[in-house]
Scaffold this motif. Structure first.
Motif, PDB file in Angstrom:
ATOM      1  N   TYR A 116       0.729  -1.094   0.047  1.00 53.27           N
ATOM      2  CA  TYR A 116       0.051  -0.111  -0.098  1.00 53.27           C
ATOM      3  C   TYR A 116       0.865   1.221  -0.071  1.00 53.27           C
ATOM      4  N   ALA A 117       0.214   2.368  -0.412  1.00 53.81           N
ATOM      5  CA  ALA A 117       1.040   3.618  -0.439  1.00 53.81           C
ATOM      6  C   ALA A 117       0.101   4.702  -0.549  1.00 53.81           C
ATOM      7  N   ILE A 118       0.597   6.062  -0.211  1.00 56.23           N
ATOM      8  CA  ILE A 118       0.005   7.154  -0.376  1.00 56.23           C
ATOM      9  C   ILE A 118       0.513   7.956  -1.579  1.00 56.23           C
ATOM     10  N   ILE A 119      -0.245   8.503  -2.522  1.00 56.84           N
ATOM     11  CA  ILE A 119       0.184   9.188  -3.737  1.00 56.84           C
ATOM     12  C   ILE A 119      -0.454  10.418  -3.616  1.00 56.84           C
ATOM     13  N   LYS A 120      -0.039  11.588  -4.213  1.00 59.05           N
ATOM     14  CA  LYS A 120      -0.206  12.659  -4.726  1.00 59.05           C
ATOM     15  C   LYS A 120      -0.221  12.886  -6.552  1.00 59.05           C
ATOM     16  N   LEU A 121      -1.471  12.948  -6.728  1.00 57.88           N
ATOM     17  CA  LEU A 121      -1.569  12.971  -8.330  1.00 57.88           C
ATOM     18  C   LEU A 121      -2.461  13.841  -8.748  1.00 57.88           C
ATOM     19  N   PRO A 122      -2.129  14.508  -9.930  1.00 55.78           N
ATOM     20  CA  PRO A 122      -2.868  15.641 -10.612  1.00 55.78           C
ATOM     21  C   PRO A 122      -4.532  14.975 -10.873  1.00 55.78           C
ATOM     22  N   ALA A 123      -5.408  15.365 -10.717  1.00 53.98           N
ATOM     23  CA  ALA A 123      -6.633  14.802 -11.242  1.00 53.98           C
ATOM     24  C   ALA A 123      -6.740  14.465 -12.679  1.00 53.98           C
ATOM     25  N   PRO A 124      -7.070  13.212 -13.102  1.00 48.89           N
ATOM     26  CA  PRO A 124      -7.080  12.709 -14.472  1.00 48.89           C
ATOM     27  C   PRO A 124      -8.196  13.566 -15.128  1.00 48.89           C
ATOM     28  N   LYS A 125      -8.120  13.857 -16.252  1.00 51.45           N
ATOM     29  CA  LYS A 125      -9.256  14.469 -17.061  1.00 51.45           C
ATOM     30  C   LYS A 125     -10.462  14.053 -17.089  1.00 51.45           C
ATOM     31  N   LYS A 126     -10.477  12.621 -16.997  1.00 56.82           N
ATOM     32  CA  LYS A 126     -11.929  11.921 -16.725  1.00 56.82           C
ATOM     33  C   LYS A 126     -12.412  12.250 -15.672  1.00 56.82           C
ATOM     34  N   PHE A 127     -11.692  12.711 -14.749  1.00 57.63           N
ATOM     35  CA  PHE A 127     -12.532  12.865 -13.212  1.00 57.63           C
ATOM     36  C   PHE A 127     -13.020  14.473 -13.129  1.00 57.63           C
ATOM     37  N   HIS A 128     -12.642  15.321 -14.042  1.00 56.24           N
ATOM     38  CA  HIS A 128     -12.744  16.752 -14.124  1.00 56.24           C
ATOM     39  C   HIS A 128     -14.442  17.020 -14.188  1.00 56.24           C
ATOM     40  N   GLY A 129     -14.916  17.639 -13.293  1.00 53.39           N
ATOM     41  CA  GLY A 129     -16.380  18.185 -13.034  1.00 53.39           C
ATOM     42  C   GLY A 129     -17.046  17.370 -12.437  1.00 53.39           C
ATOM     43  N   GLN A 130     -16.555  15.991 -11.906  1.00 52.79           N
ATOM     44  CA  GLN A 130     -17.494  15.044 -11.292  1.00 52.79           C
ATOM     45  C   GLN A 130     -17.169  15.006  -9.838  1.00 52.79           C
ATOM     46  N   ALA A 131     -18.097  14.611  -8.959  1.00 55.69           N
ATOM     47  CA  ALA A 131     -18.235  14.743  -7.634  1.00 55.69           C
ATOM     48  C   ALA A 131     -17.764  13.322  -7.196  1.00 55.69           C
ATOM     49  N   LEU A 132     -16.915  13.259  -6.048  1.00 53.04           N
ATOM     50  CA  LEU A 132     -16.252  12.071  -5.600  1.00 53.04           C
ATOM     51  C   LEU A 132     -17.265  11.051  -5.488  1.00 53.04           C
ATOM     52  N   SER A 133     -18.391  11.222  -5.176  1.00 55.43           N
ATOM     53  CA  SER A 133     -19.358  10.224  -4.923  1.00 55.43           C
ATOM     54  C   SER A 133     -19.656   9.547  -6.049  1.00 55.43           C
ATOM     55  N   LYS A 134     -19.614  10.276  -7.234  1.00 57.97           N
ATOM     56  CA  LYS A 134     -20.003   9.551  -8.651  1.00 57.97           C
ATOM     57  C   LYS A 134     -18.728   8.666  -9.317  1.00 57.97           C
ATOM     58  N   LEU A 135     -17.345   9.412  -8.649  1.00 53.33           N
ATOM     59  CA  LEU A 135     -16.346   8.548  -9.267  1.00 53.33           C
ATOM     60  C   LEU A 135     -16.189   7.467  -8.542  1.00 53.33           C
ATOM     61  N   ASP A 136     -16.673   7.332  -7.235  1.00 50.23           N
ATOM     62  CA  ASP A 136     -16.666   6.228  -6.263  1.00 50.23           C
ATOM     63  C   ASP A 136     -15.436   5.244  -6.374  1.00 50.23           C
ATOM     64  N   LEU A 137     -14.300   5.785  -6.145  1.00 49.85           N
ATOM     65  CA  LEU A 137     -13.113   5.267  -6.245  1.00 49.85           C
ATOM     66  C   LEU A 137     -12.954   4.116  -5.268  1.00 49.85           C
ATOM     67  N   ILE A 138     -13.583   4.491  -4.162  1.00 51.72           N
ATOM     68  CA  ILE A 138     -13.344   3.362  -2.933  1.00 51.72           C
ATOM     69  C   ILE A 138     -13.903   1.787  -3.683  1.00 51.72           C
ATOM     70  N   ASN A 139     -15.017   2.053  -4.010  1.00 53.21           N
ATOM     71  CA  ASN A 139     -15.530   0.567  -4.748  1.00 53.21           C
ATOM     72  C   ASN A 139     -15.116   0.216  -6.091  1.00 53.21           C
ATOM     73  N   LYS A 140     -14.734   1.255  -6.871  1.00 53.61           N
ATOM     74  CA  LYS A 140     -14.249   0.945  -8.280  1.00 53.61           C
ATOM     75  C   LYS A 140     -12.679   0.551  -8.317  1.00 53.61           C
ATOM     76  N   PHE A 141     -11.993   1.101  -7.477  1.00 52.51           N
ATOM     77  CA  PHE A 141     -10.603   0.940  -7.377  1.00 52.51           C
ATOM     78  C   PHE A 141     -10.053   0.359  -6.027  1.00 52.51           C
ATOM     79  N   GLY A 142     -10.989   0.469  -5.089  1.00 51.22           N
ATOM     80  CA  GLY A 142     -10.302   0.243  -3.706  1.00 51.22           C
ATOM     81  C   GLY A 142      -9.523   1.339  -3.341  1.00 51.22           C
ATOM     82  N   VAL A 143      -9.664   2.520  -3.556  1.00 48.78           N
ATOM     83  CA  VAL A 143      -8.563   3.713  -3.180  1.00 48.78           C
ATOM     84  C   VAL A 143      -9.531   4.644  -2.585  1.00 48.78           C
TER      85      VAL A 143
END
Length: 217
Positions: free
Chosen positions: A146-173
């Protein structure tokens, strides 16, 4: 304000002590070499010439009064091991010791040092990650796999709410913070309604494999 004692003022110990002091902590720097102590004395609260391999010298430092003791010696393996043994015999609660190899780390663990760190290994891993993914701003090993990273928000994420991205369920992140600009203080633990913008940087915690997928988006 916390109290730290940094024993061994080589390059690592110098910058560690200086940074802790700059962050408003009380710091005592300890080294057997007067030149090293002279170099750091204006960047800490106390700078003491003492030999950590001498148990009596360590006792006189009053290390039990400090919240944390960091042993950053290591160039001479026998000195590091003896100094660590002396610290353990003082029954200190919170000791960190620098290890330069796996074997060194194993010995420190056998002695009973509770916290062992590998600065060269961690730095090498962090640099390798940044070279592997040039857009990655930072990488911090968290625990095995496991790690902690700092990453520029991917273009696919722009304009979307975190709840819609649902990274915890889609990626486990998990998104643990979002920063607006590379050097600005992050907003910690954003809510699901937080909308990701093109100038946002995501601080993410998760498995290495999942984080690697996000780096490629």
């Amino acid at each position: 304000m916390k109290q730290f004692a940094v024993i061994g003022i080589g390059n690592f110990g110098y910058y560690l002590a200086k940074r802790l002091y700059e962050r408003g902590n009380e710091v005592m720097a300890v080294d057997i070499d007067p030149k090293q102590i002279q170099a750091v004395k204006d960047h800490v609260n106390q700078a003491v010439v003492a030999d950590a391999t001498d148990p009596e010298a360590l006792k006189e430092l009053g290390l039990e009064e400090f919240d944390t003791v960091i042993l950053s010696t290591g160039s001479v393996l026998s000195n590091s091991i003896l100094s660590a043994l002396n610290l353990m015999e003082l029954n200190l609660d919170n000791v960190y010791a620098k290890a330069l190899s796996r074997a060194h780390g194993k010995i420190l663990k056998k002695i009973g040092v509770p916290h062992i760190f590998f600065p060269e290994k961690d730095m090498a891993e962090s640099m390798a990650e940044r070279l592997h993914a040039p857009d990655l701003l930072d990488y911090l090993p968290f625990m095995k796999g496991y790690a902690i990273i700092k990453l520029p928000a991917p273009k696919k994420f722009h304009g979307q709410a975190l709840s819609k991205l649902d990274l915890i369920n889609k990626f486990g992140v998990q998104v643990i913070a979002v920063a607006e600009g590379e050097d600005k203080a992050p907003a910690m633990i954003p809510t699901g309604g937080f909308k990701v913008g093109p100038n946002h940087y995501l601080i993410l915690l998760g498995p290495d494999k999942a984080l690697d997928k996000l780096k490629r988006l």
